[in-house]
Design a protein around this motif. Structure first.
Motif, PDB file in Angstrom:
ATOM      1  N   SER A  45      53.554  33.448  38.525  1.00 32.13           N
ATOM      2  CA  SER A  45      52.609  34.458  39.026  1.00 32.13           C
ATOM      3  C   SER A  45      52.833  34.653  40.514  1.00 32.13           C
ATOM      4  N   LEU A  87      48.899  41.426  41.297  1.00 25.63           N
ATOM      5  CA  LEU A  87      49.376  40.255  40.554  1.00 25.63           C
ATOM      6  C   LEU A  87      50.565  40.668  39.698  1.00 25.63           C
ATOM      7  N   TYR A 144      52.466  35.795  50.543  1.00 29.90           N
ATOM      8  CA  TYR A 144      52.229  35.916  49.108  1.00 29.90           C
ATOM      9  C   TYR A 144      51.840  34.552  48.529  1.00 29.90           C
ATOM     10  N   PHE A 166      41.690  36.012  43.894  1.00 27.20           N
ATOM     11  CA  PHE A 166      42.729  35.056  43.543  1.00 27.20           C
ATOM     12  C   PHE A 166      42.171  34.058  42.528  1.00 27.20           C
ATOM     13  N   SER A 205      44.014  42.846  40.961  1.00 29.01           N
ATOM     14  CA  SER A 205      43.018  41.778  40.806  1.00 29.01           C
ATOM     15  C   SER A 205      42.120  41.754  42.041  1.00 29.01           C
ATOM     16  N   TYR A 264      44.278  41.922  45.305  1.00 25.97           N
ATOM     17  CA  TYR A 264      45.648  41.417  45.181  1.00 25.97           C
ATOM     18  C   TYR A 264      46.386  42.216  44.114  1.00 25.97           C
ATOM     19  N   TRP A 287      51.230  36.538  43.759  1.00 26.57           N
ATOM     20  CA  TRP A 287      50.017  37.211  44.250  1.00 26.57           C
ATOM     21  C   TRP A 287      50.341  37.879  45.582  1.00 26.57           C
TER      22      TRP A 287
END
Length: 615
Positions: A600, A537, A585, A518, A515, A535, A602
């Motif tokens: 989730s 994900l 994270y 964010f 990704s 990121y 990240w």
């Protein structure tokens, strides 16, 4: 009679026409109103008949002057009314145009005195009003250059008519040196091409004080269209300018502050908001005008007791200071430190001013700090227990070795071997416990993320009930730097939690993707990730029973568990939280009861570390 009507119209002026010998031959209706005499009672009688005796000679003398063709003005004498009372009248006599008639006019002095009194009262009120608003008037004779100042202009300059006579050049000198040229140019132009002017400039008073004045001028013209005079107003507006500057400053402060500011009317409807309010709530000013804040900022998890506290406190005319969960235009919740002050006028509430501080980050940091402190306490407790256990295991191990050396009985060898293995297992347990609660720093590993996630699914899914399907949607396709064992333990924990959330049948999906930014809209943000250009994900989604909203903020607390049988220690998610916090994270949770939950994770991609080629 027509002549009298032409002279008087609707005036209150006494008018009569006298014969050469001074008898009434005509008079208007005002005589009846003033003296109560009927016309018929006066016509043919001498004007002097009802003059007070002490004024008879003056009246006769005036008539003789008129007979000689001279006017008589301002003849004051008492005139008798029908009831016998005398009224003071001011008379004027003028020779007529034919038959040696005399035109007689008069005004009852009581009316004049009353008019003069009203004029004086009005003049006094005008003087007082101009003094209160610091407003004076002035004029310039364009032919003689004579300058006139009203009293208030003297006061504005801290002068009096006794110590200063206004002249054009000297009056201009009172203006501030930086403004003087402007005034001189306007005045010079007035003598050549007169035109109105309107300016705000500064003067320096005789006492040295600098004041701001507002000057307005208009030219006056004669019948030939020639400018003959310039006149206008002159007002000290210093206090107004200072107040305006303060208002502008406060307005700028309100506009530039990071706090949201909102002003409501007495009915709590919005009439003004600043830019920060729009930024925090995502609503524009036009969208909220005329609405109550509760209409659009409160949501499903807004505490009703806090709302009632606000209403009760404001109804009592007191200030409000509360923390309340609000929702922005996109439906995202945020914590609001709300301060509201009622503004009263004459004992009545006329407005409310609200100050909003978005304290979501502060609340989150407080929760993070609290969880970290709990995990720290658990680590200390575990460390103490492990230390004591290791001491005990050292004694057991030492004695086991002595037994092994001294033993000559073959039957005991198996028991001693079992004792050795048990001691080693106990030592391993204490090491793993310390490693778990302390999350000791390790050198990051390079892992093929998608491959490791597949292996994790393969290792845990066989232990899941047959009705639970575990699927994968892995699209990261790159290597990743991370603490491999702690990271994979965290993923395993999420998969096991997802399994426990499904009662009989359901589906678990493990996803990975790259990704570029964010996305906080994926769910409630538990931890914000460290800023990064990209990121990784990772999401674990289940179709289980979901998590009650009231528990979302608690599931990462140590020992918290939603399982009725308390079959687990409740440390899995708290360890995930601590690991994510230390690694930078991000964590998000999205859950709906009876529909499922999505966790989730990240992971910021630092290109100095995660610079491997896509796999």
């Amino acid at each position: 009679m027509q002549k009298i009507k032409a002279l008087t119209g609707k005036s209150s002026l006494l008018v009569a026409i006298l014969t050469k010998t001074g008898e009434f031959c005509s008079l208007n209706s005002v005589w009846r109103k003033a003296f109560n005499w009927e016309k018929e009672e006066l016509l043919g009688n001498a004007f002097t008949t009802h003059i007070h005796p002490k004024h008879q000679n003056n009246a006769l003398s005036a008539l003789r002057k008129v007979d000689k063709g001279q006017e008589t003005l301002d003849l004051n004498c008492l005139y008798r009314c029908k009831n016998g009372e005398f009224v003071e009248v001011q008379w004027a006599m003028t020779p007529g145009t034919k038959n040696n008639e005399t035109i007689l006019t008069g005004r009852v002095m009581a009316e004049i005195y009353e008019l003069e009194e009203r004029i004086q009262d009005n003049a006094a009120l005008f003087e007082r009003a101009t003094r209160l608003i610091r407003l004076g008037h002035w004029s310039i004779d364009l032919s003689s250059k004579a300058l006139f100042w009203s009293n208030e202009i003297y006061n504005i300059h801290a002068l009096t008519p006794k110590n200063y006579t206004p002249e054009l050049d000297s009056a201009i000198e009172f203006y501030h040196p930086e403004d003087r040229a402007i005034v001189r140019e306007l005045v010079d132009r007035a003598f050549t091409t007169p035109a109105p002017w309107d300016f705000k400039l500064r003067i320096i008073r005789s006492d040295g004080e600098i004041r701001t004045v507002h000057c307005i001028a208009e030219p006056h013209f004669n019948d030939n269209g020639e400018a003959i005079k310039l006149s206008g107003s002159f007002q000290d507006i210093t206090d107004h300018e200072v107040l305006n500057e303060q208002v502008e400053l406060l307005s700028k402060v309100a506009e530039t502050t990071l706090a949201g500011v909102v002003i409501c009317d007495a009915n709590k409807n919005v009439i003004w908001v600043n830019n920060a309010f729009e930024t925090i709530t995502k609503y524009t000013a036009e969208e909220v005008y005329g609405k109550s804040l509760g209409q659009f900022l409160q949501g499903p998890d807004t505490d009703p007791e806090t709302v009632q506290e606000i209403r009760t406190t404001l109804a009592a005319g007191q200030d409000v200071n509360v923390e309340i969960l609000n929702y922005d235009k996109n439906g995202a919740p945020y914590w609001n430190q709300l301060l509201i002050s009622p503004i009263t006028k004459g004992g009545t509430i006329v407005n409310f001013i609200g100050i909003q501080h978005d304290i979501t980050a502060r609340k989150r940091e407080s929760e993070i700090s609290s969880r970290s402190q709990k995990m720290g306490a658990i680590g200390k407790l575990a460390g103490g227990i492990c230390h004591d256990m290791n001491n005990i295991m050292a004694i057991i191990s030492g004695n086991t070795q002595l037994l092994k050396l001294k033993n000559s009985n073959p039957d005991l060898e198996k028991c001693i071997a079992n004792l050795e293995r048990a001691t080693e297992r106990a030592s391993g347990v204490t090491k793993r416990l310390l490693k778990t609660v302390r999350n000791e720093a390790r050198k990051p590993d390079i892992i093929n993320l998608d491959e490791e996630l597949r292996h994790t699914i393969e290792s845990v899914s066989p232990s899941f009930p047959e009705g639970i399907i575990v699927g994968a949607d892995l699209g990261f396709h790159a290597s990743l730097f991370c603490n491999k064992h702690t990271f994979l333990d965290a993923i395993t924990n999420l998969l096991v939690n997802a399994k426990n959330a499904i009662e009989k049948e359901g589906r678990i999906t493990l996803r990975s993707e790259l990704s570029s930014f964010f996305q906080p809209t994926f769910g409630e943000v538990i931890l914000h990730p460290r800023e990064s250009e990209e990121y990784c994900l990772i999401q674990v989604e289940d179709t289980g029973k979901g998590i009650n909203k009231s528990n979302l903020s608690k599931i990462f607390d140590p020992f918290f568990s939603t399982k009725a049988e308390k079959s687990s220690a409740g440390l899995g998610l708290s360890l995930l939280f601590q690991f994510a916090l230390e690694e930078g994270y991000g964590i998000q949770v999205s859950s709906r009861e009876n529909m499922g939950t999505t966790f989730s994770l990240w992971i910021p991609l630092n290109r100095t570390d995660n610079s491997e080629l896509a796999i």
